[in-house]
Structures are given as structure tokens and as C-alpha cells.
Scaffold this motif. Structure first.
Motif, PDB file in Angstrom:
ATOM      1  N   LEU A   1       0.829  -1.201   0.000  1.00  0.00           N
ATOM      2  CA  LEU A   1       0.000   0.000   0.000  1.00  0.00           C
ATOM      3  C   LEU A   1       0.871   1.261   0.000  1.00  0.00           C
ATOM      4  O   LEU A   1       1.805   1.384   0.780  1.00  0.00           O
ATOM      5  N   ASP A   2       0.540   2.156  -0.903  1.00  0.00           N
ATOM      6  CA  ASP A   2       1.250   3.441  -1.006  1.00  0.00           C
ATOM      7  C   ASP A   2       0.302   4.523  -0.502  1.00  0.00           C
ATOM      8  O   ASP A   2      -0.730   4.778  -1.116  1.00  0.00           O
ATOM      9  N   LEU A   3       0.609   5.090   0.639  1.00  0.00           N
ATOM     10  CA  LEU A   3      -0.236   6.132   1.224  1.00  0.00           C
ATOM     11  C   LEU A   3       0.519   7.457   1.204  1.00  0.00           C
ATOM     12  O   LEU A   3       1.675   7.503   1.591  1.00  0.00           O
ATOM     13  N   ARG A   4      -0.140   8.498   0.752  1.00  0.00           N
ATOM     14  CA  ARG A   4       0.487   9.827   0.759  1.00  0.00           C
ATOM     15  C   ARG A   4      -0.455  10.782   1.482  1.00  0.00           C
ATOM     16  O   ARG A   4      -1.650  10.802   1.214  1.00  0.00           O
ATOM     17  N   ILE A   5       0.137  11.590   2.323  1.00  0.00           N
ATOM     18  CA  ILE A   5      -0.664  12.602   2.995  1.00  0.00           C
ATOM     19  C   ILE A   5       0.005  13.950   2.743  1.00  0.00           C
ATOM     20  O   ILE A   5       1.230  14.076   2.832  1.00  0.00           O
ATOM     21  N   GLY A   6      -0.778  14.931   2.367  1.00  0.00           N
ATOM     22  CA  GLY A   6      -0.188  16.239   2.063  1.00  0.00           C
ATOM     23  C   GLY A   6      -1.266  17.235   1.700  1.00  0.00           C
ATOM     24  O   GLY A   6      -2.452  16.999   1.919  1.00  0.00           O
ATOM     25  N   SER A   7      -0.847  18.338   1.114  1.00  0.00           N
ATOM     26  CA  SER A   7      -1.814  19.397   0.769  1.00  0.00           C
ATOM     27  C   SER A   7      -1.735  19.741  -0.711  1.00  0.00           C
ATOM     28  O   SER A   7      -0.675  19.589  -1.346  1.00  0.00           O
ATOM     29  N   ILE A   8      -2.868  20.173  -1.238  1.00  0.00           N
ATOM     30  CA  ILE A   8      -2.923  20.648  -2.625  1.00  0.00           C
ATOM     31  C   ILE A   8      -3.730  21.938  -2.666  1.00  0.00           C
ATOM     32  O   ILE A   8      -4.551  22.178  -1.779  1.00  0.00           O
ATOM     33  N   PRO A   9      -3.518  22.768  -3.697  1.00  0.00           N
ATOM     34  CA  PRO A   9      -4.420  23.920  -3.880  1.00  0.00           C
ATOM     35  C   PRO A   9      -5.845  23.402  -4.077  1.00  0.00           C
ATOM     36  O   PRO A   9      -6.060  22.431  -4.807  1.00  0.00           O
ATOM     37  N   ALA A  10      -6.798  24.048  -3.431  1.00  0.00           N
ATOM     38  CA  ALA A  10      -8.188  23.579  -3.465  1.00  0.00           C
ATOM     39  C   ALA A  10      -8.707  23.459  -4.895  1.00  0.00           C
ATOM     40  O   ALA A  10      -9.476  22.548  -5.214  1.00  0.00           O
ATOM     41  N   ASP A  11      -8.250  24.362  -5.776  1.00  0.00           N
ATOM     42  CA  ASP A  11      -8.730  24.340  -7.167  1.00  0.00           C
ATOM     43  C   ASP A  11      -8.414  23.028  -7.866  1.00  0.00           C
ATOM     44  O   ASP A  11      -9.031  22.700  -8.868  1.00  0.00           O
ATOM     45  N   ASN A  12      -7.380  22.320  -7.379  1.00  0.00           N
ATOM     46  CA  ASN A  12      -6.902  21.132  -8.111  1.00  0.00           C
ATOM     47  C   ASN A  12      -7.605  19.846  -7.691  1.00  0.00           C
ATOM     48  O   ASN A  12      -7.361  18.791  -8.288  1.00  0.00           O
ATOM     49  N   LEU A  13      -8.468  19.907  -6.670  1.00  0.00           N
ATOM     50  CA  LEU A  13      -8.991  18.666  -6.094  1.00  0.00           C
ATOM     51  C   LEU A  13      -9.787  17.838  -7.110  1.00  0.00           C
ATOM     52  O   LEU A  13      -9.528  16.642  -7.284  1.00  0.00           O
ATOM     53  N   GLU A  14     -10.744  18.461  -7.786  1.00  0.00           N
ATOM     54  CA  GLU A  14     -11.621  17.671  -8.656  1.00  0.00           C
ATOM     55  C   GLU A  14     -10.862  17.073  -9.835  1.00  0.00           C
ATOM     56  O   GLU A  14     -11.067  15.923 -10.199  1.00  0.00           O
ATOM     57  N   ARG A  15      -9.992  17.870 -10.408  1.00  0.00           N
ATOM     58  CA  ARG A  15      -9.186  17.380 -11.535  1.00  0.00           C
ATOM     59  C   ARG A  15      -8.314  16.210 -11.065  1.00  0.00           C
ATOM     60  O   ARG A  15      -8.211  15.181 -11.733  1.00  0.00           O
ATOM     61  N   LEU A  16      -7.700  16.354  -9.885  1.00  0.00           N
ATOM     62  CA  LEU A  16      -6.824  15.298  -9.364  1.00  0.00           C
ATOM     63  C   LEU A  16      -7.625  14.039  -9.086  1.00  0.00           C
ATOM     64  O   LEU A  16      -7.208  12.924  -9.433  1.00  0.00           O
ATOM     65  N   ARG A  17      -8.798  14.215  -8.507  1.00  0.00           N
ATOM     66  CA  ARG A  17      -9.628  13.051  -8.178  1.00  0.00           C
ATOM     67  C   ARG A  17      -9.973  12.290  -9.458  1.00  0.00           C
ATOM     68  O   ARG A  17      -9.861  11.061  -9.529  1.00  0.00           O
ATOM     69  N   GLU A  18     -10.334  13.042 -10.503  1.00  0.00           N
ATOM     70  CA  GLU A  18     -10.729  12.413 -11.768  1.00  0.00           C
ATOM     71  C   GLU A  18      -9.555  11.655 -12.396  1.00  0.00           C
ATOM     72  O   GLU A  18      -9.691  10.532 -12.855  1.00  0.00           O
ATOM     73  N   VAL A  19      -8.380  12.284 -12.406  1.00  0.00           N
ATOM     74  CA  VAL A  19      -7.216  11.662 -13.046  1.00  0.00           C
ATOM     75  C   VAL A  19      -6.743  10.459 -12.232  1.00  0.00           C
ATOM     76  O   VAL A  19      -6.414   9.406 -12.783  1.00  0.00           O
ATOM     77  N   LEU A  20      -6.738  10.593 -10.906  1.00  0.00           N
ATOM     78  CA  LEU A  20      -6.259   9.478 -10.071  1.00  0.00           C
ATOM     79  C   LEU A  20      -7.184   8.269 -10.189  1.00  0.00           C
ATOM     80  O   LEU A  20      -6.730   7.125 -10.118  1.00  0.00           O
ATOM     81  N   ALA A  21      -8.477   8.521 -10.382  1.00  0.00           N
ATOM     82  CA  ALA A  21      -9.403   7.398 -10.526  1.00  0.00           C
ATOM     83  C   ALA A  21      -9.040   6.562 -11.750  1.00  0.00           C
ATOM     84  O   ALA A  21      -9.144   5.333 -11.733  1.00  0.00           O
ATOM     85  N   LEU A  22      -8.567   7.229 -12.805  1.00  0.00           N
ATOM     86  CA  LEU A  22      -8.203   6.513 -14.026  1.00  0.00           C
ATOM     87  C   LEU A  22      -6.948   5.658 -13.825  1.00  0.00           C
ATOM     88  O   LEU A  22      -6.722   4.707 -14.565  1.00  0.00           O
TER      89      LEU A  22
END
Lengths: 227, 344
Positions: A149-170
Motif C-alpha cells: 500500500l502506497d499512502l500519501r498525505i499532504g496538501s494541494i491547492p483547493a482548485d486542483n482537487l476535482e481534476r486530481l480526483r478524476e485523473v487518479l481514478a483513471l
């Protein structure tokens, strides 16, 4: 209704080179003259006298502005300062001095900013503890080896959340938890360790900053907060 | 002016400007003129400079300034969302200036030299170049950018730059924000204006996404997911899922075979990224010609004209640049028509 342009005249002034400084001063003192810097007569008048001098003044001002940002504005005097004529040599000397002063102060400015960022990060960590309190996971386990299991904890600019979620799902990664508000959000991302390189590259593009979990955060959040 | 008068003014202005578009044949003809004839025909002969590089740089800026002036003229009768859309389109020159300043700083060029290469922006674009120019490092430049309407990008760029100081990530982010804001402003338009402009912009976004995604993946060697993240939302045909399938191909050839059927208008698919760019550029131009002449939406017609005009200006500059540097006729023909369609 005022329409821009109806009460304004566009004028061309032609004069001898030696008279240019006095004419420039006279026009500036009018406080109603706006130079037109479009290259209208570039072929006939290729040279702009004084341009190097003005560039040096501009550079010197920029160093002074940056120094003022760190050290505060110069004290103002109620009496207006007399205008002085400054020679080219004096401008060069002043510019060099200001540049040298800035080069000495710039590392301090960087250090101050770093301290402010670390202070903000400490505040964020405190908020993180509060945010992750509902998660009820042992933060110590995030710091240890987790097998596949690869777990990462950190912060991102709020604007990037939805785009990141979509790309990571792929790429079969999941954003398990999102916390915080405002411009930055704290996230917990999970995936397979085999896909670590993929996750690295996407997180870099998303301006992800890993959260440094202090060694003292070695338990579930409410226990860490108590201790 | 009322709405109908505005439309009439705009259509008339557009008809005059569009009649001055050069067209492919005329551009090809210019490419075969001698340097002296070409310089007279294009007014390059009027451009002065210390050396040839300086003259070419000035010529390019004069051409782009013409485009900005035409955009300003066409924007005059527009207001509200339509005006904001075209203002956003003009801000691509702000982006070009930011990119030029970043590259200049990375190359440690003198400030005066960087400044010479910047476009002079109209008053409705508010970026203060002086503050960006008067910085000593990229992080300092990005912190100045944080004080502008590019603050969102600047904050992200600072984080990324600390990890990997690559200018292309900044380029990709600037392009993403530019097109994202453009599409958002198009979505603010009403009725036909919205659907027509979103259609045109969607084609431009598809072209940008495909060409740059293939470059990032197969030339720069980035991972598919990273490339996917950098892609722009709002394409007409290429969704993120379709783009992912293409980018997961093992080779460029395989990726091209996976292109959706209606993305390019050719039966025979191009085999290189350069040719794909040419084909999609031509497709967008063909669509833009039609939209300019026949779209019921005046703002779409204006946007289409600006797209075409920009392309012609770039071609004109390329021809002069090539001739000045002595590029032979056959190479110039190849550059202007790599798919050999004029000869067909």
C-alpha cells in the motif's frame, strides 16, 4: 458625458538633442503630458536619449522598493525634499550600492518567509489533527512500511482537487480523505506501491506538498493532541 | 447604439477586415517572391534595427500589435460577457509575455533584452511587467506573479518549481488556466452565442490537447497520468477517458491508430505529431472560415476571424524569417504545406 480623446491633443515635439533634458523637465512639470511610447517614428528616430539613464533609475528604484518591503518605508518628512540633479555617475554608484544591499538582505528575506511558512504549517498541522480526528487512524502507521500500500498525505491547492480526483481514478488511486478549507486542502491518497512513479508524477503536476508528520504524531489524532 | 446597430457595425467591420485575409494561395505566392519583393510586399523593408535578429523581432511584434489593434476595434461595440470573452482571448499575449520573462530570467538575459521581446499590451490587459522584470530569480518572479490575477497559478508554480524547476510545467499551467477561463467566459454567453463559441473553442482545445499530450508523452517521456492531468477541459471530441486510452499506447503509431474517428477530417491518418498538428490546424481553420461567414452568432464570427488572422500572421512571419535566413524554396514549401495538399 466625458469621452476619452475629445479634449486631448496628440502632439509631436521636434527639438535639438541638447535641449531635450530641459524640454523633458518642462513637460513633466506640466503634470498633464503623457509620453507616447509607440514606435511611430522608429526608422527616423532610432535612438531614445536618456534611455540607459532611466533604466538605471528604474533598477535602483526596484532594489529600493524590495528593501523597503523588508525593512519598512523610509521615514517621511513634512517638509518636501528639494529636487536635486543627479549625475550619471551618482546613479551608477547608487544603483550598485542598493544592489549590494539587496544581495545582503535577500537571504534574510528568504529566511523570514521560510519561518512564516513553517509557522503556517504548524498551524495547519494543528488543524490537521483536528481534521483527521474523525478518521481515527494510527498516524504512526502512516510513517512505517505498509507493504503493497502506497499512502500519501499532504496538501494541494483547493482548485486542483476535482481534476486530481478524476485523473487518479483513471490510474486506480483513491483520495481517501479531504480536510481543511480555504485555498489549500489536506488529502490522503492511496494506491498500489507498484504505481508509485505514476502517483509521483501526477501529484507533482497537481502541486502536491507532502505533509511532514512529526515523529511525535505516532498515534491516533486525539491521543496525539492529548499528549 | 442599440443591439441591432451594434450587430450591423460589427458585421460591417468584420466584412472589411476579413476581405483582407490573405488565404493559403496568396501566402504560398509570397513564399516564392525574392527577399526584396517580399520585404516590400510585407512592409518588412520599413522595419529598422541594429541587426537582422532585431529587425525580425520588431517585425513580429508589429504584426502581433496589428492583431491586438484589430481585436480592440472589433471589441468596441461589444459589452458584457462577449467583451469579456474577447478580452480573455487577447490575454494570450499576457501569457506569452509571462513565458518570455520566465525564459529570459532562466537564461539570465539582461532585463532590457527581455523587455525588447515583450508585446505591448492594450490598456484593458493589466499585467504590470515592470514588477516581474525587476526580479532576480524565478521564485521571486513567481511571488510577484502571486500579487496579480495569476495568483492561483503562481502559488502552484512556486510549489512545483521547488520540486522540479522546469519551465514547461509553468507553460502547461498557464495554458490550462487560459483555456479554462476562456471556456468559463463562453459559458456565460446566452443562447446561440454560447453554443457556437463553445463549439469553436472546443475544436481549438482538442487540437491543443492532442498535439501537446502526444508531445509530452512520446517526446518528453512523461507518464500518461501526468500528461492527463495537464490536459485542458472543454474539448469537443477528446474527453479525459478517450485521451487516457490514447496516451496509454506503447508507441506513437499505436496512439494515432486509437484516435477517435471524427477527430480529424482525413481518411488517412498522419504519422507524426507535426503532421497531426498541421491537419488539426487546417480543420480548425476550415471550420473557422465557415463560422466567420455564416455563424448566426456575431461574437463567434469575430472569434473565428481572430483565429484565422492570427494563423496568417504567424505564417507571414515564418515566410519572412525563412527568406531572410536563406531557406531554400523547397524547404519553405515543405514547411508551409507539409502534407503537399496544394500540389494535389
Amino acid at each position: 458625458m466625458i469621452r476619452a480623446g475629445t479634449d486631448m491633443q496628440h502632439v509631436t515635439v521636434t527639438l535639438m538633442r541638447d535641449d531635450l533634458p530641459r524640454a523633458s523637465l518642462a513637460l513633466a512639470e506640466l503634470e498633464a503630458f503623457a509620453p507616447d511610447d509607440r514606435p511611430l517614428l522608429q526608422s527616423e528616430l532610432p535612438e531614445i536619449p536618456g534611455i540607459n539613464f532611466r533604466n538605471r533609475i528604474r533598477h535602483a528604484w526596484s532594489y529600493l522598493d524590495r528593501l523597503s518591503t523588508i525593512m519598512g518605508e523610509l521615514p517621511r518628512s513634512d517638509d518636501p525634499l528639494p529636487a536635486i540633479a543627479i549625475s550619471r555617475e551618482q546613479v551608477i554608484e547608487t544603483e550598485a550600492w542598493l544592489k549590494d544591499a539587496w544581495e545582503q538582505c535577500a537571504p534574510c528575506e528568504a529566511m523570514v518567509r521560510k519561518v512564516e511558512e513553517e509557522y503556517r504549517e504548524l498551524e495547519n498541522l494543528e488543524r490537521s489533527l483536528a481534521d483527521f480526528s474523525d478518521l481515527d487512524i494510527d498516524l504512526g502507521r502512516l510513517q512505517s512500511d505498509r507493504g503493497h500500500l502506497d499512502l500519501r498525505i499532504g496538501s494541494i491547492p483547493a482548485d486542483n482537487l476535482e481534476r486530481l480526483r478524476e485523473v487518479l481514478a483513471l490510474s486506480h488511486h483513491l483520495i481517501l480523505n479531504v480536510a481543511g478549507e480555504g485555498d489549500n486542502l489536506r488529502i490522503l491518497v492511496a494506491g498500489s506501491r507498484d504505481d508509485a512513479a505514476i502517483l509521483d508524477s501526477v501529484l507533482l503536476a497537481a502541486a502536491f506538498q507532502p505533509l511532514n508528520i512529526p515523529d511525535s504524531f505516532d498515534n491516533i489524532p486525539r491521543h496525539c493532541a492529548r499528549s | 447604439m442599440n443591439g441591432i446597430a451594434h450587430q450591423a457595425y460589427l458585421r460591417t467591420r468584420l466584412a472589411i477586415l476579413s476581405s483582407q485575409l490573405l488565404g493559403k494561395r496568396h501566402l504560398a505566392g509570397l513564399a516564392h517572391l525574392s527577399l526584396d519583393e517580399l520585404a516590400e510586399e510585407t512592409d518588412f523593408a520599413e522595419v529598422q534595427g541594429e541587426n537582422i535578429a532585431g529587425r525580425l523581432a520588431t517585425f513580429e511584434r508589429v504584426l502581433m500589435q496589428t492583431w491586438l489593434d484589430e481585436l480592440s476595434a472589433l471589441m468596441r461595440p461589444l459589452g458584457g460577457p462577449a467583451r469579456r470573452l474577447l478580452t480573455q482571448w487577447a490575454s494570450r499575449y499576457e501569457l506569452l509575455n509571462i513565458k518570455a520573462i520566465v525564459r529570459g530570467k532562466m537564461g539570465q538575459l539582461p532585463t532590457t533584452e527581455i523587455e525588447r521581446n515583450l508585446f505591448r499590451l492594450p490598456g484593458y490587459l493589466s499585467l504590470n511587467h515592470d514588477a516581474l522584470l525587476n526580479t532576480d530569480s524565478i521564485p521571486e518572479l513567481l511571488r510577484q506573479l502571486e500579487k496579480t490575477h495569476y495568483r492561483r497559478i503562481a502559488r502552484q508554480a512556486i510549489r512545483r518549481y521547488e520540486e522540479r524547476p522546469d519551465p514547461f510545467l509553468l507553460d502547461a499551467t498557464l495554458d490550462q488556466q487560459f483555456y479554462s477561463d476562456l471556456i468559463n467566459r463562453a459559458q456565460m454567453l446566452g443562447g446561440t452565442d454560447r453554443s457556437e463559441t463553445v463549439n469553436l473553442i472546443g475544436r481549438i482545445v482538442d487540437r491543443h490537447n492532442l498535439v501537446w499530450s502526444l508531445r509530452y508523452r512520446f517526446n518528453y517521456g512523461l507518464q500518461p497520468s501526468e500528461v492527463l492531468y495537464l490536459a485542458i477541459d472543454g474539448g469537443r471530441v477528446l474527453s479525459r477517458a478517450k485521451l487516457q486510452r490514447i496516451l496509454q499506447a506503447e508507441s506513437l503509431g499505436e496512439a494515432i491508430r486509437l484516435l477517435p474517428k471524427h477527430l480529424v477530417s482525413r481518411e488517412e491518418l498522419p504519422t507524426s505529431i507535426t503532421d497531426i498538428e498541421v491537419v488539426m490546424h487546417d480543420d480548425v481553420n476550415d471550420y473557422a472560415h465557415g463560422a466567420m461567414r455564416r455563424s448566426p452568432s456575431p461574437v463567434t464570427s469575430v472569434l473565428a476571424y481572430l483565429v484565422l488572422r492570427h494563423g496568417e500572421i504567424q505564417s507571414l512571419y515564418a515566410i519572412v524569417h525563412a527568406r531572410v535566413h536563406g531557406l531554400p524554396d523547397d524547404l519553405l514549401d515543405e514547411a508551409l504545406d507539409p502534407l503537399h495538399e496544394a500540389a494535389a
